[in-house]
Scaffold this motif. Structure first.
Motif, PDB file in Angstrom:
ATOM      1  N   LYS A  79     -11.680 -31.214  33.745  1.00  0.00           N
ATOM      2  CA  LYS A  79     -12.067 -32.080  32.623  1.00  0.00           C
ATOM      3  C   LYS A  79     -11.346 -33.418  32.702  1.00  0.00           C
ATOM      4  CE  LYS A  79     -12.858 -31.938  27.635  1.00  0.00           C
ATOM      5  NZ  LYS A  79     -12.724 -31.135  26.398  1.00  0.00           N
ATOM      6  N   GLY A  96     -12.561 -26.227  25.730  1.00  0.00           N
ATOM      7  CA  GLY A  96     -11.198 -26.037  26.195  1.00  0.00           C
ATOM      8  C   GLY A  96     -10.586 -24.818  25.532  1.00  0.00           C
ATOM      9  N   LYS A  99      -8.348 -24.664  19.661  1.00  0.00           N
ATOM     10  CA  LYS A  99      -9.043 -25.636  18.818  1.00  0.00           C
ATOM     11  C   LYS A  99     -10.010 -26.507  19.610  1.00  0.00           C
ATOM     12  CE  LYS A  99      -5.507 -25.936  15.197  1.00  0.00           C
ATOM     13  NZ  LYS A  99      -4.568 -26.840  14.463  1.00  0.00           N
ATOM     14  N   LYS A 100      -9.682 -26.769  20.871  1.00  0.00           N
ATOM     15  CA  LYS A 100     -10.564 -27.592  21.705  1.00  0.00           C
ATOM     16  C   LYS A 100     -11.910 -26.905  21.916  1.00  0.00           C
ATOM     17  CE  LYS A 100      -6.935 -30.085  24.200  1.00  0.00           C
ATOM     18  NZ  LYS A 100      -6.324 -30.370  25.520  1.00  0.00           N
ATOM     19  N   GLN A 103     -14.389 -27.718  19.293  1.00  0.00           N
ATOM     20  CA  GLN A 103     -14.904 -29.080  19.352  1.00  0.00           C
ATOM     21  C   GLN A 103     -16.058 -29.228  20.328  1.00  0.00           C
ATOM     22  OE1 GLN A 103     -11.431 -31.351  20.410  1.00  0.00           O
ATOM     23  NE2 GLN A 103     -10.329 -30.848  18.524  1.00  0.00           N
ATOM     24  N   THR A 104     -16.435 -28.124  20.989  1.00  0.00           N
ATOM     25  CA  THR A 104     -17.475 -28.179  22.025  1.00  0.00           C
ATOM     26  C   THR A 104     -18.783 -28.799  21.534  1.00  0.00           C
ATOM     27  OG1 THR A 104     -16.510 -26.231  23.094  1.00  0.00           O
ATOM     28  CG2 THR A 104     -18.763 -26.825  23.715  1.00  0.00           C
ATOM     29  N   GLU A 107     -18.480 -32.581  21.180  1.00  0.00           N
ATOM     30  CA  GLU A 107     -18.333 -33.238  22.482  1.00  0.00           C
ATOM     31  C   GLU A 107     -19.677 -33.350  23.179  1.00  0.00           C
ATOM     32  OE1 GLU A 107     -14.652 -32.619  24.975  1.00  0.00           O
ATOM     33  OE2 GLU A 107     -14.577 -30.801  23.765  1.00  0.00           O
ATOM     34  N   HIS A 145     -10.733 -19.242  24.862  1.00  0.00           N
ATOM     35  CA  HIS A 145     -10.987 -20.411  25.714  1.00  0.00           C
ATOM     36  C   HIS A 145     -12.469 -20.450  26.062  1.00  0.00           C
ATOM     37  CE1 HIS A 145     -11.509 -22.328  29.697  1.00  0.00           C
ATOM     38  NE2 HIS A 145     -10.592 -23.170  29.258  1.00  0.00           N
TER      39      HIS A 145
END
Length: 358
Positions: A79, A96, A99-100, A103-104, A107, A145
């Motif tokens: 990434k 990710g 928390k990432k 956000q998918t 994004e 993940h």
């Protein structure tokens, strides 16, 4: 499109040191660029969706070959490697760890807005693939993940990982968009791991009747289903069940069943996608289906055993920084030569086109 594999790895603490991660990013960018030039974006997605190839990539990048961190670190390096050149490469990564992962969707939308492609199919693939591995395959691993790697043309692969704290093991799931026939029936092409768990598997081929019966039940009036579920609590279930009667609490299911009753899902995939339908809801429906219709439950774990520059933990030997930097330089040179050769080929084709038009 079909799921292309699952890999199990022991949980390891710690992270890649900054000097190593910086090199991983540089080498990842060189590898990705060269592969796009030589093989194309679609082939790169195919390789990333192969758990064995992905593991080899982690080894080439110098990370621990068998560590759970290889998933988060390698996808993180990829990434970072694509940051700022996504549009040039025509390849994007969203998501990710922790928390990432949440956000998918945003994004994907951001990339879609800047590149002019529809985000909805990619968001759907991201959401449903995660729901399948977290809810429909109840193997004891909770996802923490999730990344989706995709092109503007809508091709994608998903790499996500779950954790089983009791076993101190992580399991990685790979998905690929090219040949998927169904999100919910036998989506695995290759399942690679060294730990099998007791699994309630709604995606098994032999669970076809169970999926159909679950949809029928979800369309019924909630009061009727709750009445049947209460009967289950009065029965002594066989020891083979991975779900106990204590898991089935009618009062907690009513709101979810009311939602499915109002939605009237047309198939199991639609039922699975319904917000609020989780592992316990499906287990309750499964037990009720077995009681009412005699539909068999599948407890088959979809996992089968299988299995440069050194490794972060000095296995098989310490990372050779000089060799690592030399590899990056060699790949950069190869990329430049490939670009020149490609330009020459295109010029020759243009000349040929002009001659044939005369």
């Amino acid at each position: 499109m079909q799921k292309t594999g699952i890999a199990n790895m022991p949980l390891h603490s710690g992270r890649a040191p900054q000097w190593l991660f910086k090199r991983m990013v540089a080498l990842s960018r060189a590898i990705v660029e060269l592969m796009i030039i030589e093989l194309g974006r679609e082939e790169l997605l195919r390789r990333l969706s192969d758990p064995y190839w992905f593991q080899c990539l982690g080894c080439v990048l110098g990370f621990d070959w068998h560590s759970s961190g290889v998933t988060t670190t390698v996808t993180g390096a990829l990434k970072e490697a694509l940051r700022g050149v996504e549009h040039e490469f025509g390849l994007f990564i969203a998501g990710g760890k922790a928390k990432k992962a949440l956000q998918t969707p945003q994004e994907i939308i951001n990339y879609a807005n800047s590149s002019g492609f529809a985000p909805e199919p990619l968001i759907y693939a991201s959401r449903v693939s995660a729901k399948v591995d977290n809810v429909a395959v109840q193997d004891g691993f909770s996802l923490y993940h999730h990344v989706i790697i995709f092109t503007q043309q809508g091709h994608w692969c998903v790499i996500q990982q779950g954790m089983n704290e009791t076993l101190q093991t992580a399991r990685r799931y790979h998905w690929l968009s090219f040949t998927l026939k169904s999100f919910v029936e036998e989506p695995h092409q290759a399942v690679c791991c060294n730990v099998k768990t007791k699994t309630l598997n709604f995606t098994a081929k032999e669970s076809s009747e169970l999926r159909q019966a679950s949809v029928i039940l979800s369309q019924e009036n909630p009061e009727k289903i709750i009445k049947e579920i209460k009967k289950i609590n009065e029965l002594k279930l066989p020891q083979r069940h991975s779900v106990t009667i204590h898991d089935v609490k009618a009062e907690n299911l009513y709101k979810i069943l009311l939602k499915t009753y109002e939605k009237q899902p047309k198939d199991f995939e639609s039922l699975l996608e319904t917000k609020g339908v989780g592992a316990k809801t499906l287990r309750a429906l499964a037990l009720t289906c077995e009681l009412l219709y005699g539909t068999p439950l599948s407890f088959k774990d979809p996992a089968r055993f299988s299995f440069a520059h050194g490794g972060k933990d000095r296995t098989p030997y310490p990372v050779d920084r000089t060799l690592y930097d030399r590899t990056i330089e060699i790949l950069k040179k190869a990329i430049e030569e490939a670009k020149v050769e490609r330009t020459e080929k295109l010029s020759a084709l243009r000349r040929l086109a002009k001659i044939t038009q005369v």
